[in-house]
Design a protein around this motif. Sequence first.
Motif, PDB file in Angstrom:
ATOM      1  N   GLU A 180       0.805  -1.219   0.000  1.00  0.00           N
ATOM      2  CA  GLU A 180       0.000   0.000   0.000  1.00  0.00           C
ATOM      3  C   GLU A 180       0.838   1.269   0.000  1.00  0.00           C
ATOM      4  O   GLU A 180       0.284   2.372  -0.103  1.00  0.00           O
ATOM      5  N   SER A 181       2.173   1.149   0.121  1.00  0.00           N
ATOM      6  CA  SER A 181       3.011   2.347   0.034  1.00  0.00           C
ATOM      7  C   SER A 181       3.101   2.851  -1.398  1.00  0.00           C
ATOM      8  O   SER A 181       3.495   3.993  -1.644  1.00  0.00           O
ATOM      9  N   LEU A 182       2.739   1.998  -2.341  1.00  0.00           N
ATOM     10  CA  LEU A 182       2.730   2.371  -3.756  1.00  0.00           C
ATOM     11  C   LEU A 182       1.325   2.784  -4.171  1.00  0.00           C
ATOM     12  O   LEU A 182       0.358   2.089  -3.851  1.00  0.00           O
ATOM     13  N   PRO A 183       1.180   3.911  -4.877  1.00  0.00           N
ATOM     14  CA  PRO A 183      -0.138   4.299  -5.393  1.00  0.00           C
ATOM     15  C   PRO A 183      -0.704   3.199  -6.282  1.00  0.00           C
ATOM     16  O   PRO A 183       0.041   2.460  -6.941  1.00  0.00           O
ATOM     17  N   GLU A 184      -2.004   3.088  -6.296  1.00  0.00           N
ATOM     18  CA  GLU A 184      -2.653   1.989  -7.014  1.00  0.00           C
ATOM     19  C   GLU A 184      -2.261   1.949  -8.488  1.00  0.00           C
ATOM     20  O   GLU A 184      -1.978   0.881  -9.035  1.00  0.00           O
ATOM     21  N   GLN A 185      -2.247   3.115  -9.142  1.00  0.00           N
ATOM     22  CA  GLN A 185      -1.908   3.126 -10.554  1.00  0.00           C
ATOM     23  C   GLN A 185      -0.463   2.686 -10.792  1.00  0.00           C
ATOM     24  O   GLN A 185      -0.168   1.974 -11.754  1.00  0.00           O
ATOM     25  N   ARG A 186       0.446   3.090  -9.888  1.00  0.00           N
ATOM     26  CA  ARG A 186       1.832   2.673 -10.054  1.00  0.00           C
ATOM     27  C   ARG A 186       1.966   1.169  -9.862  1.00  0.00           C
ATOM     28  O   ARG A 186       2.745   0.515 -10.541  1.00  0.00           O
ATOM     29  N   ARG A 187       1.198   0.607  -8.927  1.00  0.00           N
ATOM     30  CA  ARG A 187       1.224  -0.843  -8.755  1.00  0.00           C
ATOM     31  C   ARG A 187       0.829  -1.552 -10.050  1.00  0.00           C
ATOM     32  O   ARG A 187       1.475  -2.515 -10.469  1.00  0.00           O
ATOM     33  N   LYS A 188      -0.222  -1.045 -10.681  1.00  0.00           N
ATOM     34  CA  LYS A 188      -0.674  -1.647 -11.944  1.00  0.00           C
ATOM     35  C   LYS A 188       0.398  -1.535 -13.015  1.00  0.00           C
ATOM     36  O   LYS A 188       0.653  -2.488 -13.759  1.00  0.00           O
TER      37      LYS A 188
END
Length: 542
Positions: A245-253
């Motif tokens: 969760e430290s990564l923004p959702e879009q960056r995770r994708k």
Amino acid sequence: MENSDTDDRPSQYTRQLEAIVQSSTDALLVKDTDGRYQFANEAAADYLDSEVSDVLGRTDAELFGEEKAGDLREQERQVLDAETTRTFEESLPIDGDEHVFETTCSPYYDGDGDLAGTVSICRDVTHRKVRERTLENQRDELATLDRINEVAQEVVRTLISEPSREEIAQAVCDRLVGTELYQVAWVGEPDPHGSEMTDVVGTGLDDQTRELIRSIDASEDSEEPVPKAYYTGELQVVQSVPDDESLPEQRRKDILERGDRAGIAVPIRYGDTTYGVLAVGSDRLAAFSDREVDAFDVLGEVIGFAINAVKHRRLALSDTVVELTLRLSDSESFYVAASEQLDATFRLEGMAAGPEGSLLFYDAVSGADPRAVFDFAAEWDAVEGVRLVSDHGDEALFEFTLTGASLVLTLSEYGAKPREATSEGGQATVVVELPSDADVRSVVERVRTKFPDVELVAKRESQRELQTAREFRRDLDQRLTDAQRTALRASYFAGYYEWPRDSTAEDIAASLGVSSPTFHQHIRKAQQELLGAFFDRDDERP
């Protein structure tokens, strides 16, 4: 009349066979050609946490689900089609956990000799497989650690070729990706005036990855792993990109689309300074074991050491230098506050590494009673110790053991050589030298991230008189008296500096025909001149 013992043999054989089957700890199973269970012993029922009656007549799909049943049915189909025995491994969900079974499956025939189904003997080998997997993981981990250590050794070897900072970073990234354990590796640092990563060098950087790096929020309050590693100086590990969760959702994708499943951000540091971050990505979930993380931590320090060495070597080999004068008025600085409140002058004579990461500062202090200096230093948490080295009335030499940030040290770790450092009247003035091709603006900006109040008050370029080894020896020779030179040479060749000593001071004094106190006086003065020349001190110490 037939013997009754002969009549009892079939039933006796059946009872013996049944006893053997039921006492076996292996699961024994019989299925018809449609895959329905016709027989199961008690061990099989125990594995399934069911009664034998609940198993009979059912199929694998009913017990384990369609997906797992398909794999089992394919194995049995090969046995039935070839009418031959096969041994294979199968993984089945038992009591919520995956169990591994080694299964020997054979065809069986009815009374007319027709193929009727299969007989399987299933042995639970889960513990054995766990042990094998653990050993394999340990071997893989050791191989990984060896590769990371090779990268660290390569960094040290690279120093021989007089590399730049960029060449060191590129060599590290090339070697890490070359191990085939990682898909991407890059080095960068946050822009001190913005929120982006700058000076990015790496391997495996396609356009998509570069765009991902540009989108990182590199501000100081960011919770993303890369800037957090830089600003905290602590290694950050992402074992599962989908769940972090430290990564923004879009960056995770975007990261998952690129193929990375785990990553690590390693601060590149030396002493009190962080030079950047090494970011590494892997397509394996939970790719970084504890020992691997420790190895990366050490690698970050090795890279930091190499970058620091490059910076100082550039200065040592520069004919032309840039001289900077900086001023600090921050009352949170020990020296600034001490010079103001004690109405004293502190002049830095030299520094040395202290125990457990502390620093030893040797300062000539004038205008203050030594007892007042002791009392004032006792109020500062950053001052771990104070020692009065010498007191000449108008000026005293103190040794301060300090922890935490230091303007002089920070400048030094960015490649600057301190020439002077004086604190007086609530202001600290530091004069340093940098190579002529150094990015002065970048150095000052980096220093300001730790000391926001620092002010650049002067900058000038000057030629440097470099001294060869022969010139150094000639200059030192001129500074020594005949008696000092003789004492120094005799003590060296007589093994006075060996351990244990080959000759004592009394032995050498007797050989020279002087008293022991006279020899000690000559040798001490000669050593003082030698060390003073080596440490580039022009002034006499108080």
